[in-house]
Write an enzyme that holds these catalytic residues in place. Structure first.
Site, PDB file in Angstrom:
ATOM      1  N   TYR A 160      39.833  36.070  40.966  1.00  0.00           N
ATOM      2  CA  TYR A 160      41.094  35.837  40.248  1.00  0.00           C
ATOM      3  C   TYR A 160      41.105  36.779  39.053  1.00  0.00           C
ATOM      4  CZ  TYR A 160      44.826  32.506  38.804  1.00  0.00           C
ATOM      5  OH  TYR A 160      46.011  31.884  38.485  1.00  0.00           O
ATOM      6  N   HIS A 219      48.419  38.118  36.378  1.00  0.00           N
ATOM      7  CA  HIS A 219      48.764  37.155  37.435  1.00  0.00           C
ATOM      8  C   HIS A 219      48.354  35.744  37.019  1.00  0.00           C
ATOM      9  CE1 HIS A 219      49.312  35.418  41.402  1.00  0.00           C
ATOM     10  NE2 HIS A 219      48.062  34.988  41.377  1.00  0.00           N
ATOM     11  N   ASP A 279      46.103  38.226  50.916  1.00  0.00           N
ATOM     12  CA  ASP A 279      45.635  36.848  51.039  1.00  0.00           C
ATOM     13  C   ASP A 279      46.861  35.934  51.038  1.00  0.00           C
ATOM     14  OD1 ASP A 279      43.773  34.781  51.241  1.00  0.00           O
ATOM     15  OD2 ASP A 279      43.760  34.467  49.081  1.00  0.00           O
ATOM     16  N   ASP A 302      37.023  34.806  47.195  1.00  0.00           N
ATOM     17  CA  ASP A 302      38.232  35.344  46.568  1.00  0.00           C
ATOM     18  C   ASP A 302      38.175  35.084  45.067  1.00  0.00           C
ATOM     19  OD1 ASP A 302      40.616  36.727  46.668  1.00  0.00           O
ATOM     20  OD2 ASP A 302      41.829  34.935  46.914  1.00  0.00           O
ATOM     21  N   LYS A 348      45.455  28.430  51.860  1.00  0.00           N
ATOM     22  CA  LYS A 348      45.007  29.815  51.917  1.00  0.00           C
ATOM     23  C   LYS A 348      44.076  30.130  53.085  1.00  0.00           C
ATOM     24  CE  LYS A 348      45.402  30.908  46.984  1.00  0.00           C
ATOM     25  NZ  LYS A 348      46.083  32.205  47.056  1.00  0.00           N
TER      26      LYS A 348
END
Length: 441
Positions: free
Chosen positions: A142, A147, A246, A140, A266
């Site tokens: 970023y 954000h 997610d 994952d 997560k």
């Protein structure tokens, strides 16, 4: 990364599957996304299909009808008969391109193969779905600076955006075993949190449950250990994109994320859409990738002229919420936000190039998450954490209910699509997931 348009992109193409010709349909003949399905409630083996209108074309049955004769080989025959897309992904983009062309020709109005393929269709409403691929590894990223900055302000008000963010695509290795397909229902996770002003942590159900609006990137054929995929070749190793939620437990995340990043906050559930939209289908909807001139420019291995010309994807991304009360009253889900993947600070090709530059080997079916896709304005936030200012500003829904974070029984729905004047809508379908109460401690 060279973008090549061909006859499959012709905006004038129409399908003999009538529902595919609706202007608001997600799956016109110019799309042809892949998934894995079977008849709902049956004991049938799952098999590969392509969405066309409101139908699914069974590729194993289509192969038996002879429409893929020019691709026939032991490897292709095995891939088409598989219960997952991994083997087809591993065959590479030349095979994917030929298969798309054959499907397009077979599904067009006037196709001589219409009669033989009618029996290979099943209504999407009568199908259930499995994960489209066996996901070996999940990373994952970023990639939304909007954000990252907004969340950074909540967790680190004095230092919201860490200095490495504009230089290197940030990511962490996630948990593939808990990824489910749309319709996933999962329990509120248990774990440690640190209450405000407390001296010691407590154990129990997470209280600040959230979603993350993401794009999933499925790897096709991979690379050998020790090799790197350069940025010019990166997209030829990408099978396609899907929608990804997610899920996150924000109170657990705040307590555990330093110094090694996300863990139990997560890894309990992530949900993806059943359909993978190929990069070839998205070719007419690309945009130049841009970096502010005042920001650091990418290092050489993350830079290319093709990236600057058309490295961004113009995909609208929508989040909706349907509470348990709304469901019981027959009320439709309510939109929470609308963003776009073109705002991403790092591109798909940069993620693949960076992931492999150290010699890490990717494999067919590996999944990369884009990270939460928030836009530059508050209403484009891709999480409740941002929309509620860290839980300080409740959202009031049309039926009078309020939400700060996700409550038990809530269903989060995400949709994605791209469209341009004179071109058809290319949709991703939707990904939905529902939060259930925590198990007893």
């Amino acid at each position: 990364m060279t973008i090549q348009l061909n006859e499959t992109h012709d905006a004038g193409l129409r399908s003999w599957v009538g529902s595919a010709n609706d202007a608001q349909c997600d799956f016109p003949i110019q799309n042809l996304p892949y998934g894995v399905f079977r008849s709902s409630g049956s004991a049938e083996a799952f098999r590969i299909g392509v969405a066309i209108g409101d139908q699914i074309l069974d590729l194993k049955a289509a192969h038996a009808a002879g429409i893929f004769a020019t691709l026939k080989s032991p490897q292709f025959d095995q891939a088409i008969a598989s219960a997952s897309l991994n083997a087809l992904m591993d065959l590479g983009n030349t095979t994917w391109g030929i298969l798309r062309l054959l499907l397009s020709r077979a599904l067009r109005e006037g196709s001589p193969q219409q009669t033989s393929l009618q029996a290979a269709l099943i209504a999407q409403a009568d199908a259930e779905y499995a994960l489209p691929a066996q996901i070996g590894d999940y990373t994952d990223f970023y990639t939304s600076i909007h954000h990252a900055t907004a969340v950074g302000k909540l967790f680190r008000p004095d230092n919201p955006l860490l200095p490495n963010y504009k230089w290197v695509p940030i990511g962490y290795h996630g948990r593939s075993s808990s990824i489910g397909v749309s319709g996933q229902r999962f329990r509120r996770p248990l774990g440690q949190t640190m209450p405000p002003n407390a001296a010691t942590p407590v154990f129990g159900p997470a209280k600040r449950m959230d979603y993350e609006l993401e794009i999933g990137i499925f790897i096709g054929n991979g690379n050998a250990p020790g090799d790197a995929i350069n940025i010019e070749e990166a997209e030829s190793h990408v099978f396609g994109l899907c929608l990804l939620n997610d899920w996150s437990a924000r109170d657990m995340q705040a307590w555990e994320y330093q110094p090694l990043g996300p863990f139990l906050a997560k890894n309990f559930a992530s949900t993806i859409s059943p359909w993978i939209v190929t990069l070839e289908a998205l070719a007419p909807y690309r945009h130049p990738w841009q970096r502010e001139t005042t920001d650091p420019q990418p290092l050489a291995y993350l830079e290319s002229p093709e990236l600057r010309q058309h490295g961004a994807f113009d995909v609208e991304l929508e989040v909706l919420l349907q509470t348990k009360t709304m469901r019981e009253q027959g009320l439709a889900a309510q939109r929470l936000s609308l963003s776009n993947f073109r705002h991403s600070y790092w591109s798909v090709s940069q993620l693949v190039a960076h992931h492999t530059v150290n010699g890490c080997n990717l494999r067919a079916g590996d999944l990369l998450g884009s990270g939460t896709q928030s836009g530059p304005t508050p209403e484009e936030a891709g999480s409740l954490l941002e929309l509620t200012a860290g839980g300080k500003q409740a959202l009031t829904l049309a039926n009078g209910e309020q939400r700060v974070f996700i409550e038990d029984g809530d269903t989060i729905i995400m949709r994605g699509w791209t469209q341009k004047p004179g071109l058809p809508r290319i949709g991703f379908g939707e990904v939905a997931g529902t939060l259930l109460p925590a198990r007893s401690v």
